[in-house]
Motif scaffolding. Sequence first.
Motif, mmCIF file in Angstrom:
data_model
loop_
_atom_site.group_PDB
_atom_site.id
_atom_site.type_symbol
_atom_site.label_atom_id
_atom_site.label_comp_id
_atom_site.label_asym_id
_atom_site.label_seq_id
_atom_site.Cartn_x
_atom_site.Cartn_y
_atom_site.Cartn_z
ATOM 1 N N GLN A 322 16.268 2.023 -6.698
ATOM 2 C CA GLN A 322 15.711 0.808 -7.284
ATOM 3 C C GLN A 322 16.100 0.631 -8.747
ATOM 4 O O GLN A 322 15.446 -0.094 -9.479
ATOM 5 N N GLU A 368 12.165 -3.695 -7.372
ATOM 6 C CA GLU A 368 11.169 -2.909 -6.651
ATOM 7 C C GLU A 368 11.633 -2.567 -5.255
ATOM 8 O O GLU A 368 10.846 -2.184 -4.404
ATOM 9 N N ASP A 369 12.899 -2.790 -5.010
ATOM 10 C CA ASP A 369 13.454 -2.361 -3.736
ATOM 11 C C ASP A 369 14.866 -1.861 -4.017
ATOM 12 O O ASP A 369 15.338 -1.941 -5.155
ATOM 13 N N ASN B 689 5.285 -6.051 -0.317
ATOM 14 C CA ASN B 689 5.007 -6.004 -1.753
ATOM 15 C C ASN B 689 3.679 -5.329 -2.051
ATOM 16 O O ASN B 689 3.557 -4.588 -3.016
ATOM 17 N N LYS B 692 4.048 -1.838 -2.051
ATOM 18 C CA LYS B 692 4.654 -1.281 -3.255
ATOM 19 C C LYS B 692 3.695 -1.283 -4.422
ATOM 20 O O LYS B 692 3.762 -0.428 -5.297
ATOM 21 N N ARG B 697 6.451 4.679 -7.472
ATOM 22 C CA ARG B 697 7.858 4.828 -7.132
ATOM 23 C C ARG B 697 8.111 6.264 -6.686
ATOM 24 O O ARG B 697 7.648 7.215 -7.319
#
Lengths: 408, 794
Positions: A322, A368-369, B689, B692, B697
């Motif tokens: 990312q 975020e990906d 989303n 996330k 992370r």
Amino acid sequence: MDDAPVIYGLEDFQARALTAHTAETEKINFLVGTQSLRRVNQVQLIEFDDDTSLVSKQTFEHPAGEVWRIISAPQSPDLIATVYNNTPQSPDLIATVYNNTQDYCGEFGGAVWRLPLEGTTQSLLEDNRTGGEQVEKLCSLSVNGDDGCESNVGVGVGSGVCSQVWSVVWSPEEDSRLVTLVNNTLYYWDLQVAGKCAKVVGEVSVESRGSVSIGVGRWYPHQLGTQVAATHGSSVRAWDVRTMKPAWCVEAAHTQLVRDLDFNPNMQYNLATCGDDCKTKFWDIRNTERPLKELCNHSHWVWSVRYNASYDQLVLTCSSDQRVILSNLPSIASQPFGTMVDHEDTKEHKDNGSSGEEGVIQTYDDHEDSVYGVEWSAADFWTFASLSYDGRMVINKVPRSVKYKQFL
Amino acid sequence: MADPDSKKERKRRKELLQFYGGSTEETPYDINSKHFNLDMYVQKTIKECSLKQLLEHEAGLVSEIQGLDSDCQTLVYDHYDKFIAAADIVRKMKDGSVSMEGQITRLQQNMAGITASSTTITEALQERRGHLGRLLGVHGTLKKLEFLFHLPQKIDECIADKNFSEGVMSYVETAEVLHRYRHLPSFTAIHQDCQAAVARLNSALKDQLALKEGSARQLTESVDLLLQLGEPAEGLCDDFLAHARIKLEENLANLSHIAEGAMGSKQDEALPEHPEDQPDTNISAHDTLADDTTDIQPELASMDILEFVDLCHETFVGNLWLVISSYKEMFLRSPEEGGSVCAGVAMEKLRVFVGELVEQYVAVVGVRVAGEPDSAHYGALTTALDKFHRRLHAITQLLPNTNFGEVALGLVLEAGEARCQASLSALKAGLAANLADVRHALAAPRHPTQDGAEAATRHLNEHLTRLVAATAASIKDRVTALQAFTQPKHTFAVVAEFRRRFCRELVREGVVVAFFLHLTDTVLSLAHKKDKDPVLLLLLSRMCLDLHTSTVHYLLSHCDEQLQIEDKTGLTPLSSITAGMRDAGQTLLNQYVHTQGAVISQMLRRSVEVKDWLGCGEPRSVRRVMRTVLDDLSTIDTQVGALYEDGNQRDRSSDSSRRTYHSVSVSRGGARSAWSYTPSQLDNSLVANLNKLWSERIEIFAPVEFTRVSILTGIVKISLKTLLESVRLRTLSRFGLQQVQVDVHFLRTFLWSYVADEQVLNVLLDEVVTSASVRCCDPELMEQRVVEFICEQS
């Protein structure tokens, strides 16, 4: 003060395909192809206004299917080639063709399209949401093409299991030369005037070992563009398109798959590769025993690597961790900082000394990906865009301090 | 002695008493005092005492007076008796003295007669005595003259008899006389004859000096005699040194021959030669120089270094010692004996001479020491070196202003350095051999059965222990062996300079620290090799960790202790070595995780790439590749578990908590199926989303900790991320999606036990399903119940 990144969402599309609008040298334009199995896919032309930091877009429908790769013609601003996945185009059809999925799904095709850019006078903002225009298909690049193109080769591709994405590569100089990569074969196309018709003028195959097939290709920008290199498993192979013979090869460039490659635009023999071992490697293709340099900044597969066209010490990489990383590599650049400043005033030399060091300039955490694509703008050396799978596109600029250093 | 003192004391005290407090004495009431006043006393007594007391007092006084009276009478009688006796004695003495007077007068007359006769006799003998004295003097002079006349003949006889010293002695004794009387013609002739004889003597002595066979003792003697004959010292000392040099160089040649023989030892050709010529020189050396000849075995070829040094001592060093001492005795006598002018020159000559020879000697010994094979024990070597050093040092003391001790110390240090280097290379070779052993052992085929796995586990542990123990033991052995150099019984070991160089620079830095650094490098180079065995990586990482935590520390402090290194400044600190070890361990472990992760990733990627996701049928079972992945993971788990501790598992799931998780996942599955009925992209991305938003992370190739759970978590993360990315590259049919769902559920059921944080696992697995559903043309999830059923079935 550096400019804040401009983040732009593709409105709920997944996307992998990103390219700079190569032929457009006035505006900072990028082209993005969306990936959706259930909606009409789009090609979006995204323009970034450097002064206002505003983003405007033009949307074109791409009815042929989801876009896996997109590339724009080097000369004509309105020509693009995409690799698309020929899947059912509307949700309605899914039910009906369901049993026949094998006939349609998973078939990758390549085609040359024309962007209907004539209507640039009409307000882009109005256009924003409608996406009414469609890209105009000029010719297919499928070798088993069904639409009347002159394809002499009858090699079947769609055996149901075509695991690898096609790749299409435009010659850096001319619109008329294209290369497509299918499974283990490389096709060299000659595109007729205005792209109305394309025909295969050469092909070459590599002997397949297991399920390894050719991945991403790149034209060799030097020596009049007579070579094409492509990733092949964990190696990089190159062919001479005049003779369609293998030219050179970097065996086992990475311990795992090679994901992308790029040539140094200013140094004749320098090549960058990146791959699944989280590394970015830089090679001299005359000596492929060991890399010139190895970077290990990312913590997952590195999907793309790009040299800055003018200042080749600036290298961008993006990864499925990312992140996008901008590195400064004067040691393998055509004009190392040291020699460049030598003829400048000593005062500036001092200023440069501290920050002109090798290594990461900045890590961009805006995604975020997984980030699958990163590109420098064709119009401005300092702007670049990155695209992550969740459809977020981020336009960034090289930090000012670095930029000024290049000028001084 | 004490009496007069005490008397004096008493007197003095009395005087003092009178001086200070006479009044107290003058108590008129004390009867015994001399100031006694009768009237006052009577009055006082009458006044103070009652009648009865008075009567008693009176009675007392009366009886006291009576006592005193009787005492007085007794004394008077005694005195009178004694007086009478004395008067008797005086009268007797008066009678005796009258007869004695006549006898004394007679004695006086006799004595006078004796004296007169004695004088007469003396006068009569006087004349004869003088005559005799003159005769004796004449006789002595005649004797001396006769000796002088015979001197030349005598000297010649001495030359003929080779009895030089007597000849020289007689000449030296008479030389002065001859010199004094040489103006007399008769003496002149004698003198000339003598000179001629002495010249012959001189030349005879010189001839002897020139003889090569002459021993050092003879040499010394000749030179000494020549010196006595007044030969100039300068030329003589040159001759002397030249002669001595021939001898000493001969010795040296022998020694170097032996040393070279030792160099090329095991060469059988050398054997027969040695006993032929060596013993001769050996024996002659003994005859000539050492009175205390001892038997020495002439097995020179197999002579060890100790014997060699002894031989050196007996031949070369002994001779040198003798030369120096006799030289000093002869040429460097105290200044008043003459030769003070050239003493400095002579000294300088000697110094140059000795310096050259010692240099050669040190070189010869150096050759021998270098030829000493590297054995595990340096006892003999160090003893020999010590002897060597001590003897050279002794020469230094004999000869001021030289410093052969330093030279010897240099050689000792050189030898030490050579040993240290040999030790280091031996250690390196040992390490390489150990590693090769382990590699072979690991490369041997392993059995996949349960027993086999356990055995493999045991083996791993054994290998680890053996590797670490062998490394530690070899270092300890080497340090102990090298310690022989620092034993306090050796004189050179006491020299601070040597201790500093040897202990600190050579042994600690040159052997121990260098070996550790080499170990780190070796291990790291293994990590970067292409064809590496992951198990070896794991084993080595554990070894590095062990070394880091304890072994290095122990060994280094052991070394410091043994060598008594106290001042640690300027030495490689422990922390830098252990840090290096730790880094190496970390690198190896990361490499292990990456390698194993890559193996599993490869498997998963291939399986996803090869499968026809569009055309597959409804899932009936978990795909086989998932089982293989699990098998591999459990193998890895066993391997890792054999070497590493478990580590912490966050939220270690009990069975019940897992069940609650299932309910959550069911409800989420429900949500997904809800949007699959109304396939809105918004929901889809919303779910992703939201996912996330809540999760951090995840660093996929993050460095791992030295625990089992952390290692396995790393591998699992890498594998699952690969699965995710691979799925995203494919297009799936509904059944394809459901197959993914089944696989993921299966993995969820089994993987939880391997990971540190179940949250991470869930996020990754959910993401796989989400991605699969995005890549699905017809996303419809299977009912959770069915999924569970399928998983349980398989």
